[in-house]
Scaffold this motif. Structure first.
Motif, PDB file in Angstrom:
ATOM      1  N   ARG A  72       5.379  10.513   0.862  1.00  0.00           N
ATOM      2  CA  ARG A  72       4.368  11.026   1.798  1.00  0.00           C
ATOM      3  C   ARG A  72       3.120  11.454   1.031  1.00  0.00           C
ATOM      4  NH1 ARG A  72       6.654  15.511   5.045  1.00  0.00           N
ATOM      5  NH2 ARG A  72       7.267  13.873   6.482  1.00  0.00           N
ATOM      6  N   HIS A  73       3.323  12.145  -0.084  1.00  0.00           N
ATOM      7  CA  HIS A  73       2.178  12.591  -0.883  1.00  0.00           C
ATOM      8  C   HIS A  73       1.427  11.399  -1.486  1.00  0.00           C
ATOM      9  CE1 HIS A  73       2.685  16.908  -0.591  1.00  0.00           C
ATOM     10  NE2 HIS A  73       3.986  16.701  -0.674  1.00  0.00           N
ATOM     11  N   LYS A  74       2.148  10.376  -1.909  1.00  0.00           N
ATOM     12  CA  LYS A  74       1.497   9.177  -2.451  1.00  0.00           C
ATOM     13  C   LYS A  74       0.657   8.484  -1.366  1.00  0.00           C
ATOM     14  CE  LYS A  74       2.819   9.481  -6.621  1.00  0.00           C
ATOM     15  NZ  LYS A  74       1.790   9.779  -7.632  1.00  0.00           N
ATOM     16  N   PRO A 136       3.303  20.020  12.209  1.00  0.00           N
ATOM     17  CA  PRO A 136       2.398  20.935  12.916  1.00  0.00           C
ATOM     18  C   PRO A 136       1.001  20.871  12.276  1.00  0.00           C
ATOM     19  CG  PRO A 136       4.272  22.115  11.946  1.00  0.00           C
ATOM     20  CD  PRO A 136       4.390  20.689  11.546  1.00  0.00           C
ATOM     21  N   VAL A 137       0.011  21.282  13.029  1.00  0.00           N
ATOM     22  CA  VAL A 137      -1.374  21.202  12.550  1.00  0.00           C
ATOM     23  C   VAL A 137      -1.555  21.952  11.225  1.00  0.00           C
ATOM     24  CG1 VAL A 137      -3.786  21.766  13.098  1.00  0.00           C
ATOM     25  CG2 VAL A 137      -2.284  20.868  14.882  1.00  0.00           C
ATOM     26  N   ARG A 142      -2.670  21.695   5.429  1.00  0.00           N
ATOM     27  CA  ARG A 142      -2.261  21.972   4.049  1.00  0.00           C
ATOM     28  C   ARG A 142      -2.140  20.667   3.265  1.00  0.00           C
ATOM     29  NH1 ARG A 142       0.553  25.818   5.160  1.00  0.00           N
ATOM     30  NH2 ARG A 142       2.396  24.776   5.973  1.00  0.00           N
ATOM     31  N   THR A 143      -1.545  19.642   3.875  1.00  0.00           N
ATOM     32  CA  THR A 143      -1.365  18.358   3.195  1.00  0.00           C
ATOM     33  C   THR A 143      -2.702  17.689   2.885  1.00  0.00           C
ATOM     34  OG1 THR A 143       0.759  18.040   4.309  1.00  0.00           O
ATOM     35  CG2 THR A 143      -0.264  16.087   3.378  1.00  0.00           C
ATOM     36  N   HIS A 149      -8.720  25.083  11.245  1.00  0.00           N
ATOM     37  CA  HIS A 149      -9.802  24.826  12.204  1.00  0.00           C
ATOM     38  C   HIS A 149     -10.443  23.458  11.949  1.00  0.00           C
ATOM     39  CE1 HIS A 149     -12.886  25.712  15.120  1.00  0.00           C
ATOM     40  NE2 HIS A 149     -13.809  25.389  14.228  1.00  0.00           N
ATOM     41  N   ALA A 150     -10.709  23.149  10.675  1.00  0.00           N
ATOM     42  CA  ALA A 150     -11.308  21.854  10.351  1.00  0.00           C
ATOM     43  C   ALA A 150     -10.357  20.715  10.713  1.00  0.00           C
ATOM     44  CB  ALA A 150     -11.656  21.789   8.863  1.00  0.00           C
ATOM     45  N   THR A 151      -9.060  20.946  10.549  1.00  0.00           N
ATOM     46  CA  THR A 151      -8.073  19.927  10.879  1.00  0.00           C
ATOM     47  C   THR A 151      -7.978  19.724  12.387  1.00  0.00           C
ATOM     48  OG1 THR A 151      -6.853  20.443   8.869  1.00  0.00           O
ATOM     49  CG2 THR A 151      -5.665  19.220  10.573  1.00  0.00           C
ATOM     50  N   GLU A 152      -8.069  20.802  13.157  1.00  0.00           N
ATOM     51  CA  GLU A 152      -8.075  20.662  14.619  1.00  0.00           C
ATOM     52  C   GLU A 152      -9.271  19.838  15.067  1.00  0.00           C
ATOM     53  OE1 GLU A 152      -7.964  24.778  15.688  1.00  0.00           O
ATOM     54  OE2 GLU A 152      -5.766  24.809  15.802  1.00  0.00           O
TER      55      GLU A 152
END
Length: 171
Positions: A72-74, A136-137, A142-143, A149-152
């Motif tokens: 997932r990280h890759k 979750p958002v 974090r990922t 807020h920026a992710t929403e």
């Protein structure tokens, strides 16, 4: 040399796990990126990262779940890299739309894959992590290294762009 300096080699444990984990890691990546060559490259990177991690002291607990997490990280790192390249090549004028209404209706998987592939790398990453992986958002934020807020806002723009592409391609 004392006993603390002598560690068991984690290599055989990783090799034993490889046969079980390879189809699952590759399948995870292929389902999310949709391109065999990319999934193969990212699978190789995942196992190279696992070899590097096994050389650390103490080595991580080896499991298929851990390897899927590395994968997932890759994949996220790949999307970030593509996004940086796209940003360097062209200026993106993103329209901020706060659309909260749920999108109801039937989604054609083939058209959805094509529309998702046509999105920017950042939109693809956000939509995949949120809706395919079910994170979750806060975990998506974090990922991706962003605030919640920026992710929403990013997810709202990504959903709107996806909807425009889907409705335009489905006709």
């Amino acid at each position: 040399m004392n006993r603390e300096q002598i560690r068991p080699d984690p290599g055989p444990a990783l090799l034993a796990l490889y046969d079980d984990a390879l189809p699952q890691v590759y399948g995870y990546l292929l389902a999310r990126c949709g391109r065999r060559a990319l999934a193969e490259d990212l699978t190789a990177e995942t196992f190279l990262a696992a070899v590097t991690a096994c050389r650390r002291h103490p080595p991580p607990p080896l499991s298929v779940g851990w390897l899927v997490g590395v994968a997932r990280h890759k994949l996220v790192d790949h999307w970030r890299s593509v996004e940086r390249e796209e940003r360097g090549l062209r200026a993106v004028d993103e329209v901020t739309e706060d659309v909260e209404d749920p999108w109801e209706g039937h989604v054609d998987a083939v058209v959805a894959r094509e529309v998702l592939d046509a999105q920017t790398a950042l939109h693809r990453a956000a939509l995949t992590l949120r809706y395919l992986d079910g994170l979750p958002v806060a975990d998506v934020a974090r990922t991706l290294g962003r605030t919640v807020h920026a992710t929403e806002s990013l997810l709202a723009r990504a959903r709107a762009a996806f909807r425009r592409g889907y409705e335009g391609g489905a006709r």
